[in-house]
Design an enzyme around this catalytic site. Structure first.
Site, short mmCIF file in Angstrom:
data_model
loop_
_atom_site.label_atom_id
_atom_site.label_comp_id
_atom_site.label_asym_id
_atom_site.label_seq_id
_atom_site.Cartn_x
_atom_site.Cartn_y
_atom_site.Cartn_z
N CYS A 191 4.47 18.93 28.79
CA CYS A 191 4.63 17.78 28.70
C CYS A 191 5.96 17.48 27.92
O CYS A 191 6.77 16.50 28.26
CB CYS A 191 3.59 16.56 28.06
N GLU B 195 8.65 14.06 36.71
CA GLU B 195 8.25 15.08 35.91
C GLU B 195 7.95 16.30 37.00
O GLU B 195 7.20 16.20 38.08
CB GLU B 195 7.09 14.79 35.14
N LYS C 12 -14.85 16.95 28.37
CA LYS C 12 -14.47 17.28 29.92
C LYS C 12 -13.26 18.07 29.96
O LYS C 12 -12.18 17.60 29.92
CB LYS C 12 -14.58 16.02 30.71
N GLU D 33 -2.15 10.42 26.51
CA GLU D 33 -0.99 11.45 26.36
C GLU D 33 -0.61 11.73 27.60
O GLU D 33 -1.43 12.56 28.02
CB GLU D 33 -1.71 12.56 25.46
N GLY E 225 -3.31 14.09 30.29
CA GLY E 225 -3.01 14.71 31.48
C GLY E 225 -1.70 13.64 32.35
O GLY E 225 -0.98 13.15 31.42
N THR F 288 -2.87 9.54 36.63
CA THR F 288 -4.53 9.77 36.26
C THR F 288 -4.40 8.72 35.01
O THR F 288 -5.62 7.92 35.17
CB THR F 288 -4.79 10.97 35.84
N GLY F 289 -3.58 8.78 34.28
CA GLY F 289 -3.64 7.80 32.99
C GLY F 289 -3.77 6.20 33.36
O GLY F 289 -4.45 5.59 32.62
P1 NDP Z 1 -4.31 15.71 35.25
O1 NDP Z 1 -4.05 14.39 35.05
O2 NDP Z 1 -4.49 16.37 36.65
O3 NDP Z 1 -5.84 16.39 34.60
C1 NDP Z 1 -6.24 16.15 33.40
C2 NDP Z 1 -7.50 15.99 32.93
O4 NDP Z 1 -7.95 15.01 33.51
C3 NDP Z 1 -8.13 17.26 33.50
O5 NDP Z 1 -9.46 17.59 32.79
C4 NDP Z 1 -8.93 16.51 35.04
O6 NDP Z 1 -9.76 17.08 35.58
C5 NDP Z 1 -8.95 14.98 34.58
N1 NDP Z 1 -9.01 14.06 35.74
C6 NDP Z 1 -8.20 14.17 36.85
N2 NDP Z 1 -8.45 13.06 37.73
C7 NDP Z 1 -9.22 12.32 37.11
C8 NDP Z 1 -10.08 11.06 37.21
N3 NDP Z 1 -9.70 10.44 38.33
N4 NDP Z 1 -10.72 10.64 36.29
C9 NDP Z 1 -10.87 11.35 35.23
N5 NDP Z 1 -10.42 12.33 34.65
C10 NDP Z 1 -9.70 12.91 35.75
O7 NDP Z 1 -3.34 16.47 34.45
P2 NDP Z 1 -3.08 18.04 34.32
O8 NDP Z 1 -4.28 18.74 33.86
O9 NDP Z 1 -2.41 18.48 35.68
O10 NDP Z 1 -2.05 18.25 33.26
C11 NDP Z 1 -0.80 18.07 33.27
C12 NDP Z 1 -0.22 16.73 33.13
O11 NDP Z 1 -0.73 16.46 31.51
C13 NDP Z 1 1.31 16.58 33.19
O12 NDP Z 1 1.69 15.41 33.75
C14 NDP Z 1 1.61 16.64 31.60
O13 NDP Z 1 2.78 15.90 31.16
C15 NDP Z 1 0.44 16.03 31.03
N6 NDP Z 1 0.33 16.33 29.62
C16 NDP Z 1 1.06 15.37 28.37
C17 NDP Z 1 0.39 15.78 27.10
C18 NDP Z 1 0.98 14.80 26.12
O14 NDP Z 1 0.67 15.23 24.93
N7 NDP Z 1 1.56 13.78 26.47
C19 NDP Z 1 0.50 17.43 26.77
C20 NDP Z 1 0.03 18.02 27.92
C21 NDP Z 1 0.07 17.87 29.29
P3 NDP Z 1 -9.71 18.36 36.66
O15 NDP Z 1 -8.99 19.48 36.05
O16 NDP Z 1 -11.34 18.68 36.95
O17 NDP Z 1 -8.89 17.69 37.96
#
Ligand code: NDP
Length: 511
Positions: A299, A400, A190, A265, A243, A247-248
């Site tokens: 991140c 962040e 996804k 992550e 993400g 959300t995590g």
């Molecule tokens: P989000 O948490 O918004 O989204 C990440 C993914 O999760 C997307 O595919 C999103 O779908 C999906 N998602 C959102 N809500 C839900 C839900 N309720 N249930 C299941 N899936 C969901 O993060 P971002 O895309 O905005 O990414 C940025 C974040 O990611 C930052 O906080 C960053 O620090 C973190 N990150 C961490 C990394 C690491 O290695 N530790 C690396 C890169 C980023 P959709 O797009 O459709 O909303």
């Protein structure tokens, strides 16, 4: 292969697409629903038209992955050679299509081409690395004193749901898909809704290698619908998510109801510690690279610059100079160092943090403005921004931001540096610069983060690892650890005594 024109245009044809891929068949979403991704550098342009997957589509993809796993699709689980070849060929195809992939990433993310090109190369490296590991998933064997044998065999965890972010769409996807394929899992991917085409372009190349149907399925669509289905499904054995920390946390809570295996992550608030004895030029360059790569939407971005009192002025002066030299512009232009932010909402968030710094009366060392006029009016462009004299306990020091805003804080000695570095809820990465290697090593050991760089910043070799302490996540990606994340260990115990009656049986069976 063509290169983008220097005036800020891509040579690829728009809009890009992203259909569903279920059981080897591409197609529209149920009911033909679609969503549009705008070009963040020029919002008048539609970058991608993607199928908007539904819960039903997600279930169909999970079923396909389940059937492929249960049926050992095309000998997928048994034949590591097949998996090895798939991964090697994917890396080769990525390199052959590197220019197109870089343009797709640059377009959807707003990432400057100068960063998108190495991003593609790094993703191809990940596929190649895991190709090499596909045939090296060894078990262990141990013989007990009575001759009985314990065999520990490693098996794929099963059907995996992979949910990826938008900021580095190819490497983030490669870090999950490549080891999952190497392990013999079947997948439902996804992608982030901001970058569906980047995911599809990669999936298309993987499909070209002759992957058996159902091994890799792609369902673009809202996280709250498609992602939620992956989390809640009993048929998904493991979920790997990258993400936001918020959300995590939600995913971890939901996954707990199924005792689903999870890897997370999540976010970061990385400190970069520069001691009085540091090489100013080296340290300043390393810091600025980490601060503003991908407009700080990373991140592991350096978001807190911790400077020792004696070197503070010299480092900050050089950091400010290097920051002022950063060219903000259209990501397709060859000279651009910093492109637009991903979205209007992210731009709003970044501006709010800048306003917070201004209202708090902090020293604005660089930037601070949204860029306006000409092409800037159609994209989400914000200057790289640095505030000095930031209280580490304030919002700028703790939260962040995910944008080009950096907080500078001063420390007196080693103890205070470590205390400040650790005084956040995140623990993803950190950097240390000191000419005194034993001190740099001591500090690196005391910082609670998954990676600490000494004399460098944001190096992410595939041979290493990536993952967080504290609220930055659970599990590790990259390297051998990244493969283990997709494996289960099974014990097979074989009796070696040949006896039908054994002492423990006497606890239940009378002779
Ligand atoms: P989000 O948490 O918004 O989204 C990440 C993914 O999760 C997307 O595919 C999103 O779908 C999906 N998602 C959102 N809500 C839900 C839900 N309720 N249930 C299941 N899936 C969901 O993060 P971002 O895309 O905005 O990414 C940025 C974040 O990611 C930052 O906080 C960053 O620090 C973190 N990150 C961490 C990394 C690491 O290695 N530790 C690396 C890169 C980023 P959709 O797009 O459709 O909303």
């Amino acid at each position: 292969m063509t290169s983008p024109a220097s005036d800020g245009h891509y040579s690829i044809e728009l809009p890009l697409s992203c259909p569903l891929l279920i059981n080897g068949e591409e197609g529209p979403a149920t009911g033909g629903r679609e969503f549009h991704r705008e070009n963040p550098a020029d919002t008048r342009q539609v970058a991608t038209v993607a199928a908007q997957g539904s819960a039903e589509d997600a279930r169909a993809a999970i079923d396909a992955a389940r059937r492929a796993f249960a049926g050992n699709a095309g000998n997928w689980l048994n034949n590591y050679k097949l998996r090895e070849q798939t991964l090697f060929q994917t890396a080769r195809l990525m390199r052959e299509n590197a220019d197109r992939l870089a343009q797709v990433v640059s377009l959807e993310v707003g990432m400057p081409m100068r960063q998108a090109a190495p991003h593609v190369a790094a993703a191809a490296d990940i596929f190649e690395f895991y190709a090499g590991l596909a045939g090296k998933i060894y078990g262990e064997s141990f013989t007990l004193p009575n001759g009985s044998m314990i065999n520990l065999v490693k098996e794929p965890v099963g059907v995996v749901g992979l949910i990826t972010p938008w900021n580095f769409p190819l490497t983030q996807t490669a870090r999950k898909v490549a080891p999952a394929l190497a392990a013999g899992c079947t997948i439902v991917l996804k992608p982030a809704s901001y970058t569906p085409a980047a995911a599809y372009e990669l999936v298309k190349l993987i499909q070209q290698t002759g992957l058996p149907a159902g091994v890799l399925n792609l369902v673009p669509g809202p996280g709250t619908v498609v992602g939620a289905e992956l989390i809640g499904s009993k048929a998904v054995d493991k979920l790997s998510f990258t993400g936001e920390t918020g959300t995590g946390k939600m995913i971890a809570a939901q996954a707990a109801t199924e005792v689903k295996r999870i890897s997370l992550e999540l976010g970061g608030k990385a400190p970069y510690l520069i001691f009085d004895d540091a090489d100013v030029e080296g340290a300043a360059r390393a810091a600025v690279f980490g601060m503003f790569r991908n407009a700080g939407q990373a991140c592991g971005a350096t978001t807190r610059l911790l400077l020792q009192e004696g070197i503070h002025d010299r480092v900050l002066e050089r950091v400010a100079q290097l920051t002022r030299n950063i060219e903000v512009g259209h990501p397709a232009a060859a000279a651009t160092d910093l492109g637009p932010l991903i979205s209007a909402s992210q731009e709003r968030v970044v501006q709010e943090y800048i306003q917070f710094g201004l209202d708090a009366g902090l020293d604005l060392v660089a930037g601070g403005n949204k860029l306006r006029g000409g092409g800037f009016d159609y994209g989400y462009y914000v200057e790289p921004t640095i505030f000095d004299r930031v209280d580490n306990n304030s919002r700028l020091g703790q939260e962040e931001i995910f944008g080009p805003v950096v907080a500078v804080t001063t420390f007196k000695d080693e103890a205070e540096a470590v205390e400040l570095a650790n005084a956040v809820e995140f623990g993803l990465v950190a950097g240390v610069w000191s000419a005194d290697y034993p001190r740099a090593m001591r500090v690196a050991r005391r910082i609670r983060a998954g990676t600490v760089w000494i004399w460098d910043n944001y190096a992410q070799p595939v041979e290493g690892i990536w993952g967080g302490y504290k609220q930055s996540g659970i599990g590790r990606e990259l390297g051998y650890y990244g493969l283990e994340d997709f494996l289960e260990v099974k014990q097979i115990f074989t009796d070696g005594t040949g006896l039908t009656s054994k002492p423990p049986y006497g606890q239940v069976i009378k002779e």
